[in-house]
Design an enzyme around this catalytic site. Structure first.
Site, PDB file in Angstrom:
ATOM      1  N   ASN A  90       5.561  27.231  18.812  1.00 42.48           N
ATOM      2  CA  ASN A  90       6.484  27.350  19.931  1.00 42.48           C
ATOM      3  C   ASN A  90       7.060  28.744  20.104  1.00 42.48           C
ATOM      4  O   ASN A  90       7.476  29.113  21.201  1.00 42.48           O
ATOM      5  CB  ASN A  90       7.633  26.344  19.731  1.00 42.48           C
ATOM      6  CG  ASN A  90       8.805  26.630  20.627  1.00 42.48           C
ATOM      7  OD1 ASN A  90       8.789  26.308  21.819  1.00 42.48           O
ATOM      8  ND2 ASN A  90       9.849  27.239  20.075  1.00 42.48           N
ATOM      9  N   SER A 101       2.506  28.192  28.978  1.00 41.85           N
ATOM     10  CA  SER A 101       3.346  28.491  30.141  1.00 41.85           C
ATOM     11  C   SER A 101       2.554  28.220  31.407  1.00 41.85           C
ATOM     12  O   SER A 101       1.313  28.330  31.413  1.00 41.85           O
ATOM     13  CB  SER A 101       3.778  29.962  30.118  1.00 41.85           C
ATOM     14  OG  SER A 101       4.414  30.326  31.334  1.00 41.85           O
ATOM     15  N   TYR A 111       3.231  38.677  29.104  1.00 39.76           N
ATOM     16  CA  TYR A 111       3.564  37.304  28.720  1.00 39.76           C
ATOM     17  C   TYR A 111       2.493  36.334  29.209  1.00 39.76           C
ATOM     18  O   TYR A 111       2.007  35.477  28.463  1.00 39.76           O
ATOM     19  CB  TYR A 111       4.930  36.944  29.291  1.00 39.76           C
ATOM     20  CG  TYR A 111       5.392  35.541  29.002  1.00 39.76           C
ATOM     21  CD1 TYR A 111       6.055  35.241  27.819  1.00 39.76           C
ATOM     22  CD2 TYR A 111       5.199  34.519  29.927  1.00 39.76           C
ATOM     23  CE1 TYR A 111       6.492  33.953  27.554  1.00 39.76           C
ATOM     24  CE2 TYR A 111       5.633  33.235  29.673  1.00 39.76           C
ATOM     25  CZ  TYR A 111       6.281  32.953  28.485  1.00 39.76           C
ATOM     26  OH  TYR A 111       6.711  31.669  28.231  1.00 39.76           O
ATOM     27  N   ALA A 112       2.099  36.476  30.486  1.00 43.90           N
ATOM     28  CA  ALA A 112       1.081  35.593  31.054  1.00 43.90           C
ATOM     29  C   ALA A 112      -0.239  35.721  30.302  1.00 43.90           C
ATOM     30  O   ALA A 112      -0.919  34.720  30.010  1.00 43.90           O
ATOM     31  CB  ALA A 112       0.882  35.909  32.533  1.00 43.90           C
ATOM     32  N   ALA A 113      -0.612  36.942  29.959  1.00 42.99           N
ATOM     33  CA  ALA A 113      -1.870  37.159  29.237  1.00 42.99           C
ATOM     34  C   ALA A 113      -1.826  36.514  27.858  1.00 42.99           C
ATOM     35  O   ALA A 113      -2.803  35.902  27.406  1.00 42.99           O
ATOM     36  CB  ALA A 113      -2.144  38.653  29.116  1.00 42.99           C
ATOM     37  N   SER A 114      -0.684  36.628  27.171  1.00 43.44           N
ATOM     38  CA  SER A 114      -0.569  36.027  25.835  1.00 43.44           C
ATOM     39  C   SER A 114      -0.667  34.512  25.915  1.00 43.44           C
ATOM     40  O   SER A 114      -1.272  33.870  25.047  1.00 43.44           O
ATOM     41  CB  SER A 114       0.747  36.451  25.177  1.00 43.44           C
ATOM     42  OG  SER A 114       1.870  35.854  25.796  1.00 43.44           O
ATOM     43  N   LYS A 115      -0.093  33.919  26.951  1.00 43.45           N
ATOM     44  CA  LYS A 115      -0.114  32.468  27.081  1.00 43.45           C
ATOM     45  C   LYS A 115      -1.481  31.960  27.545  1.00 43.45           C
ATOM     46  O   LYS A 115      -1.898  30.852  27.192  1.00 43.45           O
ATOM     47  CB  LYS A 115       0.986  32.018  28.048  1.00 43.45           C
ATOM     48  CG  LYS A 115       2.395  32.276  27.523  1.00 43.45           C
ATOM     49  CD  LYS A 115       2.647  31.537  26.213  1.00 43.45           C
ATOM     50  CE  LYS A 115       4.096  31.633  25.778  1.00 43.45           C
ATOM     51  NZ  LYS A 115       4.380  30.838  24.557  1.00 43.45           N
TER      52      LYS A 115
END
Length: 267
Positions: free
Chosen positions: A91, A144, A157-161
């Protein structure tokens, strides 16, 4: 409906606040024995005090999950406390609103280390023990809606998720039929991720030239969110508990949106 999580041994990373803390509370209410791993010792202590009367037991491990050593120590601490592992909830995460041009290499690496590599490292360390479990072992990864429908910010952030979703799908195939691996994909959730100083609300306020709450509401309108509000950590935790429990015994490799309808695609 009964979740049958009583006595299950659970590790929750990033378990001291937000969705992680809500998931810890929900698991304890179901009678699971939980270890919360987080870098914030103060918040971990508060959570232990707050939940001491719940059916399950809570122990905490302080760990920097952005590092390999921290990830391995989180799993080791959980095993020492619980004597095994049945459920892993990945998480932990971080993020702030920055343009592509503003992001430095160090910021990209920090985001990927905490939001993605912690999932890889904790899962890799935990897998031998999950494989040994005879209590319907499961992994649930917190992704996400931005993994499936990226916005211009925060692109790191989007790439990591998105990477989390790829690993979720691949690992579910590798570890079936014994271990189920699923992901939740929350939309905007009212957590410290948004409310902390310098968090999403503050950075959206700067981006849109508004007060933080007005900026958040403006952002929700821009995203055309059908439910027109931010979700709560408890609403995500409920789905986490479901995916970790035998109630979802025929669910693996799935991505469950808890996003207020933000995803408009059919898949």
């Amino acid at each position: 409906m009964q979740t049958n999580l009583e006595g299950r041994k659970v590790l929750v990373t990033g378990g001291a606040s937000g969705i992680g803390a809500a998931t810890v509370r929900a698991m304890l209410t179901e009678g699971a024995d939980v270890v919360a791993a987080d870098h914030d010792a103060g918040l971990l202590d508060q959570l232990e005090t707050e939940t001491k009367d719940r059916p399950g037991t809570l122990r905490s491990v302080r760990a920097d999950l952005s590092t390999l050593d921290g990830c391995e120590s989180a799993v080791t601490g959980a095993l020492d406390a619980l004597g095994g592992l049945d459920i892993l909830i990945n998480n932990v995460g971080t993020g702030s609103v920055r343009t592509f041009e503003q992001l430095t290499d160090d910021e990209w690496l920090h985001t990927m280390n905490l939001n993605f590599m912690s999932y890889v490292r904790v899962s890799r360390t935990a897998l031998p023990h999950l494989r040994a479990s005879r209590n319907s072992p499961a992994i649930v990864n917190n992704a996400s809606d931005l993994a499936r429908q990226p916005e211009t910010q925060p692109i790191d952030y989007a790439a990591s998720k998105a990477a989390v979703l790829a690993v979720t799908k691949g690992l579910s195939r590798a570890e079936g039929p014994h271990i189920r691996v699923n992901a939740v994909a929350p939309g905007p959730i009212w957590t410290p991720f948004w409310t902390k100083p310098g968090g999403f609300a503050d950075t959206l306020a700067e981006l849109h030239g508004m007060e933080p709450m007005a900026a958040v509401e403006h952002e929700m309108k821009l995203r055309q969110l059908p439910l027109q509000r931010l979700g709560t950590p408890e609403e995500v935790a409920n789905v986490m508990v479901f995916l970790a429990s035998p109630l979802s015994a025929f669910v693996t490799g799935a991505v469950w949106g808890v996003d207020g309808g933000s995803i408009r695609a059919l898949y």
